[in-house]
Design a protein around this motif. Structure first.
Motif, short mmCIF file in Angstrom:
data_model
loop_
_atom_site.label_atom_id
_atom_site.label_comp_id
_atom_site.label_asym_id
_atom_site.label_seq_id
_atom_site.Cartn_x
_atom_site.Cartn_y
_atom_site.Cartn_z
N GLU A 116 0.84 -1.21 0.00
CA GLU A 116 0.00 0.00 0.00
C GLU A 116 0.87 1.25 0.00
OE1 GLU A 116 -2.37 -0.45 3.45
OE2 GLU A 116 -3.56 -2.11 2.66
N ASP A 117 1.97 1.21 0.79
CA ASP A 117 2.87 2.35 0.83
C ASP A 117 3.50 2.60 -0.54
OD1 ASP A 117 2.32 2.70 3.47
OD2 ASP A 117 4.18 1.79 4.21
N GLU A 118 3.88 1.50 -1.20
CA GLU A 118 4.49 1.65 -2.51
C GLU A 118 3.50 2.23 -3.52
OE1 GLU A 118 5.89 -2.23 -3.34
OE2 GLU A 118 7.71 -2.04 -2.10
N GLU A 119 2.22 1.81 -3.37
CA GLU A 119 1.21 2.36 -4.27
C GLU A 119 1.02 3.85 -4.02
OE1 GLU A 119 -2.19 -0.01 -3.47
OE2 GLU A 119 -1.46 -1.76 -4.57
N ARG A 120 1.04 4.24 -2.72
CA ARG A 120 0.94 5.66 -2.41
C ARG A 120 2.20 6.41 -2.83
NH1 ARG A 120 -1.72 3.76 2.37
NH2 ARG A 120 0.26 3.73 3.48
N ALA A 121 3.34 5.71 -2.71
CA ALA A 121 4.61 6.37 -3.05
C ALA A 121 4.66 6.74 -4.53
CB ALA A 121 5.78 5.46 -2.70
N ILE A 122 3.94 5.96 -5.36
CA ILE A 122 3.90 6.29 -6.79
C ILE A 122 3.32 7.68 -6.97
CG2 ILE A 122 2.86 5.67 -9.00
CD1 ILE A 122 2.99 2.75 -8.08
N GLU A 123 2.32 8.01 -6.11
CA GLU A 123 1.66 9.30 -6.22
C GLU A 123 2.40 10.39 -5.44
OE1 GLU A 123 -2.29 8.76 -4.84
OE2 GLU A 123 -2.80 7.23 -6.30
N ASP A 125 5.66 9.99 -3.70
CA ASP A 125 7.12 9.91 -3.67
C ASP A 125 7.65 10.22 -2.27
OD1 ASP A 125 9.65 9.49 -4.68
OD2 ASP A 125 9.94 11.60 -5.15
N LEU A 126 7.01 9.62 -1.25
CA LEU A 126 7.42 9.88 0.14
C LEU A 126 8.13 8.68 0.76
CD1 LEU A 126 4.25 11.76 1.41
CD2 LEU A 126 6.50 12.75 0.88
N GLY A 127 8.34 7.62 0.01
CA GLY A 127 9.03 6.46 0.54
C GLY A 127 8.29 5.84 1.71
N ASN A 128 8.99 5.61 2.81
CA ASN A 128 8.41 4.98 4.00
C ASN A 128 7.91 6.00 5.02
OD1 ASN A 128 9.21 1.93 3.70
ND2 ASN A 128 11.02 3.10 3.11
N LEU A 129 7.92 7.27 4.67
CA LEU A 129 7.52 8.32 5.61
C LEU A 129 6.00 8.46 5.66
CD1 LEU A 129 10.16 10.97 4.57
CD2 LEU A 129 10.29 9.39 6.51
N LYS A 130 5.47 8.48 6.88
CA LYS A 130 4.02 8.62 7.06
C LYS A 130 3.67 9.98 7.66
CE LYS A 130 3.54 3.65 7.80
NZ LYS A 130 3.22 2.59 8.78
N LYS A 361 16.85 6.85 6.17
CA LYS A 361 17.32 7.24 4.84
C LYS A 361 16.29 8.13 4.13
CE LYS A 361 19.12 5.28 0.52
NZ LYS A 361 18.31 6.16 -0.33
N ASP A 362 15.01 7.75 4.23
CA ASP A 362 13.97 8.52 3.54
C ASP A 362 13.81 9.92 4.13
OD1 ASP A 362 13.48 6.49 1.78
OD2 ASP A 362 11.75 5.68 2.84
N PHE A 363 14.05 10.06 5.44
CA PHE A 363 13.94 11.39 6.03
C PHE A 363 15.07 12.28 5.54
CE2 PHE A 363 14.54 14.52 9.51
CZ PHE A 363 13.31 15.15 9.42
N VAL A 364 16.28 11.72 5.43
CA VAL A 364 17.42 12.50 4.93
C VAL A 364 17.22 12.87 3.47
CG1 VAL A 364 19.89 12.41 4.41
CG2 VAL A 364 19.04 11.48 6.58
N ASP A 365 16.79 11.90 2.65
CA ASP A 365 16.71 12.11 1.20
C ASP A 365 15.44 12.83 0.76
OD1 ASP A 365 19.10 10.79 1.06
OD2 ASP A 365 18.23 8.86 0.46
N ILE A 366 14.33 12.58 1.49
CA ILE A 366 13.03 13.08 1.03
C ILE A 366 12.37 14.00 2.05
CG2 ILE A 366 10.73 12.43 0.21
CD1 ILE A 366 11.91 9.67 -0.49
N GLY A 367 12.19 13.48 3.28
CA GLY A 367 11.38 14.17 4.27
C GLY A 367 11.92 15.53 4.68
N HIS A 368 13.19 15.58 5.08
CA HIS A 368 13.74 16.85 5.56
C HIS A 368 13.84 17.90 4.45
CE1 HIS A 368 16.86 19.62 7.21
NE2 HIS A 368 16.07 19.52 8.27
N PRO A 369 14.31 17.55 3.24
CA PRO A 369 14.31 18.54 2.17
C PRO A 369 12.91 19.08 1.84
CG PRO A 369 15.74 16.71 1.59
CD PRO A 369 15.00 16.30 2.83
N ARG A 370 11.92 18.17 1.84
CA ARG A 370 10.55 18.61 1.60
C ARG A 370 10.08 19.56 2.70
NH1 ARG A 370 7.18 15.11 -1.47
NH2 ARG A 370 8.38 14.43 -3.28
#
Length: 376
Positions: A116-123, A125-130, A361-370
């Motif tokens: 489900e996360d991967e399906e949402r990530a397609i839309e 692009d948040l990886g494992n971040l909730k 990893k997702d927070f460094v690459d995606i979450g914090h920059p966002r």
């Protein structure tokens, strides 16, 4: 928890209690031969000597009778011990099988959630971040606001900030045995951050990385009670005790973002920027939140009435440096086994830590920059 999982947990609890009884019986059995092998005290008032007495016992077969009796006792004890050892193996194997089954169920559930996360990530692009779970004052949430504690063996004069940030993944509820009250454990990537003074005029900050939070369910519900919401928004929960910021908030249309960006910036990010920077530091550190050091859980207790494990950080292992006291926290000690045992999650450490590393990893690459781009 479904009925099958509940029955398995109850069965495993019964098995563990049976193993405790077996352990107690084995201790008694091992004491029996020693108890019967002791010689009686000779009474000199009989009018005969000890040598005459022992000679008579030998000549008339009393010693032989005693030896046969002790041999019979030892045989019975060994037979019962063998029987108990076989029972221990059977029950231990059943517990191991149930833990393996629980792990498999967890992995299957995680696989479904991951899909489900991967399906949402397609839309998104948040990886494992909730979401970002933010607690502005830990002591206020758990109703220990007057507690200041110690730092470097000195009493804390004043606490300026005692906030908590958690990037949650896994949540499970359990029942505290003493009063049967519910509590909740949330695992993920987190930090307890304190800014304080040991004497007027100075400012010190310190933090501890955490892999989760445990709270009595009524405290958790108080923190999330929408009747005490500070803002009127379906996208963002913000009460005086707790704020939940979904990462999907960053993808809302611009008109909604403007208002919510201002609210989060004024009330959360800018006043507590230091704690977010420390969280980023933890996520960048490849050695942080390692499976080798085990789970580290900030505990608000298992129920409101009994102070056991309240306002403590509970670890799986004895971590000397980590266990040094920090302002606002009563104790840091390796007593997490009580909670993991109640929740039956001993077999889930591997999957939990795997997800923790992914969230870092997702927070460094995606979450914090966002988050930085989103801040006005």
């Amino acid at each position: 928890m479904n009925e099958s999982n509940s029955n398995d947990s109850e069965d495993k609890l019964i098995l563990k209690k049976q193993l405790q009884k077996i352990s107690q019986e084995k201790k008694i059995l091992k004491a029996i031969p020693k108890y019967y092998s002791k010689l009686g005290t000779f009474d000199p008032k009989t009018g005969i000597s000890l040598l005459e007495f022992k000679t008579y016992l030998m000549d008339h077969g009393y010693s032989q009778l005693r030896e046969e009796f002790l041999k019979d006792i030892q045989t019975k004890v060994e037979a019962r011990l063998n029987e108990l050892n076989r029972s221990v193996k059977t029950k231990t194997d059943r517990i191991k099988s149930q833990e393996e089954l629980e792990t498999q169920r967890y992995l299957e559930d995680r696989a479904k959630i991951r899909q489900e996360d991967e399906e949402r990530a397609i839309e998104t692009d948040l990886g494992n971040l909730k979401q970002i779970l933010f607690i502005p004052s830990w002591r206020r949430l758990i109703e220990r606001e007057n507690f200041k504690g110690f730092y470097l063996n000195q009493p804390v004069h004043e606490i300026i900030h005692d906030n908590v940030i958690l990037l949650p993944d896994f949540a499970v509820t359990g029942l505290e045995e003493t009063r049967g009250e519910a509590f909740i454990l949330l695992t993920g990537v987190g930090i307890y951050y304190a800014q304080f003074r040991l004497r007027p005029g100075e400012i010190i900050d310190a933090y501890r990385e955490i892999t989760g939070i445990v709270l009595p369910i009524d405290i958790y519900e108080k923190g999330q009670d929408i009747s005490g919401s500070i803002i009127d928004s379906k996208e963002l929960l913000m009460t005086e005790y707790m704020t939940a910021i979904p990462f999907s908030l960053f993808n809302l249309e611009q008109t909604k973002q403007m208002y919510l960006r201002g609210v989060v910036a004024r009330n959360i990010y800018h006043p507590y920027k230091e704690s977010f920077e420390k969280l980023l530091k933890i996520c960048r550190d490849p050695n942080s939140l390692s499976i080798g050091e085990g789970l580290k859980v900030l505990s608000g207790g298992l129920n409101k009435e009994i102070p056991l494990y309240t306002n403590e950080i509970l670890t799986e292992k004895n971590l000397k440096e980590y266990s040094r006291l920090i302002a606002g926290i009563k104790n840091i000690q390796p007593k997490l086994d009580k909670i993991t045992s109640d929740l039956q999650i001993q077999g889930l450490r591997g999957p939990i830590f795997q997800k923790i590393q992914q969230i870092k990893k997702d927070f460094v690459d995606i979450g914090h920059p966002r988050l930085l781009d989103w801040m006005p």
